[in-house]
Write an enzyme that holds these catalytic residues in place. Structure first.
Site, short mmCIF file in Angstrom:
data_model
loop_
_atom_site.label_atom_id
_atom_site.label_comp_id
_atom_site.label_asym_id
_atom_site.label_seq_id
_atom_site.Cartn_x
_atom_site.Cartn_y
_atom_site.Cartn_z
N ILE A 10 0.82 -1.22 0.00
CA ILE A 10 0.00 0.00 0.00
C ILE A 10 0.86 1.27 0.00
O ILE A 10 0.39 2.33 -0.43
CB ILE A 10 -1.00 -0.03 1.19
N ASN A 23 -2.30 1.83 15.67
CA ASN A 23 -2.79 1.49 17.01
C ASN A 23 -3.17 2.80 17.71
O ASN A 23 -2.89 3.89 17.19
CB ASN A 23 -1.77 0.66 17.79
N VAL A 32 1.64 -3.09 8.63
CA VAL A 32 1.44 -2.03 7.63
C VAL A 32 1.77 -0.66 8.23
O VAL A 32 2.27 0.23 7.53
CB VAL A 32 0.01 -2.12 7.05
N ASP A 33 1.55 -0.49 9.52
CA ASP A 33 1.86 0.77 10.21
C ASP A 33 3.36 1.07 10.09
O ASP A 33 3.77 2.19 9.71
CB ASP A 33 1.43 0.62 11.68
N SER A 121 -7.09 -5.02 10.85
CA SER A 121 -7.34 -6.04 11.89
C SER A 121 -7.07 -7.48 11.45
O SER A 121 -7.22 -8.40 12.27
CB SER A 121 -8.76 -5.96 12.47
N GLY A 123 -4.16 -8.71 10.61
CA GLY A 123 -2.79 -9.10 10.93
C GLY A 123 -2.65 -9.43 12.40
O GLY A 123 -3.31 -10.35 12.92
N TYR A 125 -3.86 -8.05 14.91
CA TYR A 125 -5.10 -7.93 15.68
C TYR A 125 -6.03 -9.14 15.53
O TYR A 125 -7.09 -9.19 16.16
CB TYR A 125 -5.83 -6.62 15.37
P1 ADP Z 1 -3.65 -5.01 12.47
O1 ADP Z 1 -2.84 -4.74 13.73
O2 ADP Z 1 -4.80 -4.03 12.28
O3 ADP Z 1 -4.06 -6.44 12.36
P2 ADP Z 1 -1.36 -5.41 10.66
O4 ADP Z 1 -0.47 -4.36 10.10
O5 ADP Z 1 -0.77 -6.38 11.63
O6 ADP Z 1 -2.65 -4.65 11.26
O7 ADP Z 1 -1.99 -6.26 9.46
C1 ADP Z 1 -3.03 -5.81 8.64
C2 ADP Z 1 -2.82 -6.36 7.25
O8 ADP Z 1 -1.89 -5.52 6.56
C3 ADP Z 1 -2.23 -7.78 7.19
O9 ADP Z 1 -3.00 -8.54 6.26
C4 ADP Z 1 -0.82 -7.54 6.69
O10 ADP Z 1 -0.34 -8.65 5.91
C5 ADP Z 1 -1.01 -6.33 5.82
N1 ADP Z 1 0.18 -5.55 5.46
C6 ADP Z 1 1.41 -5.53 6.03
N2 ADP Z 1 2.23 -4.69 5.36
C7 ADP Z 1 1.50 -4.18 4.32
C8 ADP Z 1 1.77 -3.28 3.24
N3 ADP Z 1 2.98 -2.69 3.08
N4 ADP Z 1 0.76 -2.99 2.35
C9 ADP Z 1 -0.45 -3.55 2.50
N5 ADP Z 1 -0.77 -4.40 3.49
C10 ADP Z 1 0.19 -4.71 4.38
#
Ligand code: ADP
Length: 171
Positions: A10, A23, A32-33, A121, A123, A125
């Site tokens: 993304i 968070n 992703v954060d 949520s 990942g 979460y």
């Molecule tokens: P949460 O804590 O809300 O679960 P996460 O970041 O752990 O958020 O995961 C949410 C989703 O984002 C997961 O499916 C993860 O694979 C995905 N993700 C991680 N990095 C990226 C990225 N660079 N672009 C898009 N999605 C991503």
């Protein structure tokens, strides 16, 4: 509204606004954060600290959304939302619906025409990707029905093949 799902990162997507699965602290995390903060550069963390000082001193509530500039990202804006954490007992789907609808409210306020969402949520979460996908698609469609032509395009950008498949099924 044009609604699509694609596999990808993304942080590379050329849209007006990308949504961050943040968070409550807004001060960075993994997943992703972490990727968004790394790609946007240190000014993003400074902007988040400023939001904590001014708008959300106690942190951002689950299901709410706030915006910062995108800084070094191709996207002009980052909309930060906090998904429900299943490991903390946050199992109410309305909280997840709210992440998508509040993010679109913020996008519309910014006059953003195109928005990219990750699988909030799904990942760390701990939500099931199929539940996230169905909830996300229904939430975005009903928001579009209530706010016709407010946003032209929503792209779900999913990092993992399995999560991408879940969104394809939901669409
Ligand atoms: P949460 O804590 O809300 O679960 P996460 O970041 O752990 O958020 O995961 C949410 C989703 O984002 C997961 O499916 C993860 O694979 C995905 N993700 C991680 N990095 C990226 C990225 N660079 N672009 C898009 N999605 C991503």
């Amino acid at each position: 509204m044009h609604l699509t799902a694609e596999q990808g990162d993304i942080t590379t997507v050329h849209v007006d606004a990308i949504v961050n699965a943040a968070n409550s602290s807004l001060l960075g995390g993994g997943g992703v954060d972490g990727a968004i903060h790394a790609a946007a550069g240190p000014r993003l963390l400074a902007a988040c600290r400023e939001l904590r000082r001014t708008t959300v001193p106690d942190g951002l509530a689950v299901g709410d959304a706030v915006a910062t500039p995108g800084f070094d990202l191709p996207a002009a804006w980052v909309i930060h939302t906090v998904g429900p954490n299943r490991h903390r007992g946050e199992t109410d789907p309305d909280l997840l619906v709210s992440c998508f609808t509040r993010s679109l409210d913020v996008a519309a306020d910014l006059r953003a025409r195109s928005v990219a969402f990750p699988a909030v949520s799904a990942g760390v979460y701990g939500w099931d990707p199929d539940d996230v996908a169905r909830t996300a698609v229904a939430a975005v469609r009903s928001w579009d029905d209530a706010n016709p032509a407010a946003v032209d395009e929503v792209r779900f950008v999913l990092f993992d093949a399995a999560v991408h498949d879940a969104f394809e099924r939901a669409l």
